[in-house]
Design an enzyme around this catalytic site. Structure first.
Site, mmCIF file in Angstrom:
data_model
loop_
_atom_site.group_PDB
_atom_site.id
_atom_site.type_symbol
_atom_site.label_atom_id
_atom_site.label_comp_id
_atom_site.label_asym_id
_atom_site.label_seq_id
_atom_site.Cartn_x
_atom_site.Cartn_y
_atom_site.Cartn_z
ATOM 1 N N LYS A 112 -3.346 57.133 -34.451
ATOM 2 C CA LYS A 112 -4.239 55.996 -34.673
ATOM 3 C C LYS A 112 -4.872 56.022 -36.071
ATOM 4 O O LYS A 112 -5.291 54.989 -36.583
ATOM 5 C CB LYS A 112 -5.296 55.944 -33.580
HETATM 6 C C1 LIG Z 1 -2.837 55.257 -28.473
HETATM 7 C C2 LIG Z 1 -1.806 56.287 -28.202
HETATM 8 C C3 LIG Z 1 -0.548 55.959 -27.678
HETATM 9 C C4 LIG Z 1 -0.168 54.549 -27.268
HETATM 10 O O1 LIG Z 1 -0.032 53.670 -28.342
HETATM 11 P P1 LIG Z 1 -0.039 52.090 -28.096
HETATM 12 O O2 LIG Z 1 -0.008 51.488 -29.438
HETATM 13 O O3 LIG Z 1 -1.314 51.802 -27.345
HETATM 14 O O4 LIG Z 1 1.156 51.764 -27.269
HETATM 15 C C5 LIG Z 1 0.387 56.985 -27.507
HETATM 16 N N1 LIG Z 1 0.084 58.266 -27.803
HETATM 17 C C6 LIG Z 1 -1.116 58.615 -28.301
HETATM 18 C C7 LIG Z 1 -1.389 60.046 -28.595
HETATM 19 C C8 LIG Z 1 -2.104 57.642 -28.530
HETATM 20 O O5 LIG Z 1 -3.299 58.021 -29.008
#
Ligand SMILES: *Cc1c(COP(=O)(O)O)cnc(C)c1O
Length: 466
Positions: A112
């Site tokens: 993120k």
């Molecule tokens: C947020 C997240 C996801 C999922 O990503 P999306 O964009 O919501 O599909 C997968 N793995 C981790 C570690 C995350 O923090």
């Protein structure tokens, strides 16, 4: 570039307005009016470029009219200068066909950061232009909270209030939020569950007076600018593996469908993507939707991959809109039906539009553990549980061996040390740059999970508008 809403009745907006608005006024999500197309020569010209230069080329069409190329470069340089790896998102080889794209070298060890570090820069730039101020309010069960706090800590035009359920996030996750010392960062531990915290945040947004007095804003993954930032690493990785001459497939551990939708955008722009594999855990609404057309909400089952424990994927609406023929008013009807009955069927157009590119798989705890062991035994790589779900789905897909398959590694294994230790017998150490996490002092408020307590706390500390 102009953006339209997936529900067909909000005004079209430019990039700056879309970034600050988040959700469209008709309840839909913003999406570009048309996809910028890259020719083979333009993709070829990305070979050898740094991450930042790749980012500038890939994102320039999306920000046109709001940022010059020079401004975009400045913001990308600041955002990605905070990553600890020179490649920003390095590729690691696992065997003759499988690769990992490590997206966790940012300040909070989660993918993120790639999007939120840039979003923090964009917010600051646009708010300074307008001499405006934002109050970000969010609830987190872990990764989003720390990545958002890190992205806006110390910024003059933004205050951030992050609620987490007391005692229900991991030590590492809590400390990543509560040890950030900046005058605009407020952590609140709520006596209650994550759902309680989220309900409080919703109630604050629904209070029109409160929401406009403090110019409340969310940083969840429906923000277009976040998706846009994620398109970059699909180009960056595919070019390194032979695009545009060679097709590349991606497997994506999926929750809210933001990350994998960015891969779809890359394909729409001309990147030769052979397949996008949507990997879910046992919370498999997306797997059911893509394989059977059945988008119906079940109960959330808690798993070792909390960021994928989701039963409604907000960004899926963008795919339904684009793959289904871009009929906003019809989609608004369909979504209203879903909001009432918590179930819907995909239309034939939506299913066919998605079928060209998407595959999907549902991976349970055993499948996850086996993928972790396979990567560890065969390549010495320690995967976090989310990435392991992606890898398991990638291997299950059994694609033609001439197509390299890239699994997106979305979190550093040290963020999920217990689960990793259970699967591999190895406890991953925290990387040196966050190694003093347990020595730093924490600061957070503890509040009862009531609307009055939380709004009073925010109102006393946030900056009112105007
Ligand atoms: C947020 C997240 C996801 C999922 O990503 P999306 O964009 O919501 O599909 C997968 N793995 C981790 C570690 C995350 O923090």
């Amino acid at each position: 570039m102009q953006y339209q809403s997936t529900r067909g009745s909000a005004p079209t907006l430019g990039f700056e307005d879309v970034t600050l608005a988040g959700l469209a006024s008709d309840g839909g999500l913003y999406i570009p009016e048309s996809w910028p197309a890259f020719t083979s020569d333009q993709i070829l010209a990305l070979a050898g470029l740094s991450y930042v230069e790749t980012a500038v080329r890939v994102m320039a069409p999306f920000v046109a009219g709001s940022l010059s190329e020079e401004e975009l470069r400045e913001l990308c340089t600041a955002a990605y200068g905070r990553f600890s790896h020179g490649a920003v998102t390095p590729l690691v080889q696992l065997d003759h066909q499988h690769w990992l794209l490590e997206l966790f070298h940012g300040p909070t060890l989660a993918f993120k950061d790639v999007a939120l570090q840039l979003l923090g820069q964009l917010f600051e730039r646009f708010l300074s232009r307008r001499d405006d101020h934002l109050t970000i309010v969010g609830a987190t069960s872990g990764d989003t909270g720390s990545a958002a706090i890190d992205a806006v800590a110390g910024r003059a035009k933004i205050d951030i209030f992050m609620l987490h359920p007391e005692g229900r996030v991991s030590d590492v996750q809590r400390r990543q939020m509560t040890t950030v010392r900046a005058p605009n960062v407020y952590n609140i531990a709520i006596d209650g569950s994550f759902d309680d915290a989220q309900a409080l945040v919703k109630a604050m947004f629904n209070d029109a007076d409160f929401s406009s007095r403090f110019n409340l804003s969310a940083v969840n993954s429906i923000n277009w600018a976040r998706l846009m930032a994620q398109v970059v690493y699909y180009f960056y990785a595919a070019v390194r593996l032979g695009a545009p001459e060679r097709q590349v497939a991606f497997s994506v551990p999926t929750g809210n469908f933001g990350d994998v939708f960015a891969g779809y955008v890359a394909a729409r722009m001309g990147l030769p993507v052979a397949k996008l594999i949507v990997a879910t855990n046992v919370n498999d609404i997306l797997h059911r939707a893509l394989s059977e057309g059945d988008y119906s909400q079940g109960q959330v089952v808690p798993t070792a991959t909390p960021s994928m424990d989701i039963q409604v994927s907000s960004n899926f609406e963008r795919l339904l809109f684009d793959a289904g023929g871009r009929n906003g008013l019809a989609l608004a009807d369909q979504m209203r039906g879903f909001e009432t009955s918590r179930a819907m069927r995909l239309t034939n157009a939506q299913r066919e539009g998605a079928a060209h590119l998407f595959g999907s798989a549902r991976i349970d705890a055993d499948g996850m553990t086996m993928a972790m062991r396979w990567a560890y035994d065969g390549a010495g790589q320690i995967l976090d549980p989310h990435s392991a779900i992606g890898l398991a789905a990638a291997r299950e897909a059994a694609l033609d061996p001439s197509i390299p398959v890239v699994t997106l590694a979305t979190a550093h294994p040290a963020k999920f040390r217990d689960a990793v230790e259970r699967a591999t017998g190895t406890r991953p150490p925290l990387p040196a740059r966050v190694g003093d996490l347990f020595a730093r002092e924490e600061s957070y408020a503890k509040l009862p999970g009531t609307f009055d307590a939380v709004t009073a706390y925010v109102a006393e500390r946030a900056t009112p508008r105007g």
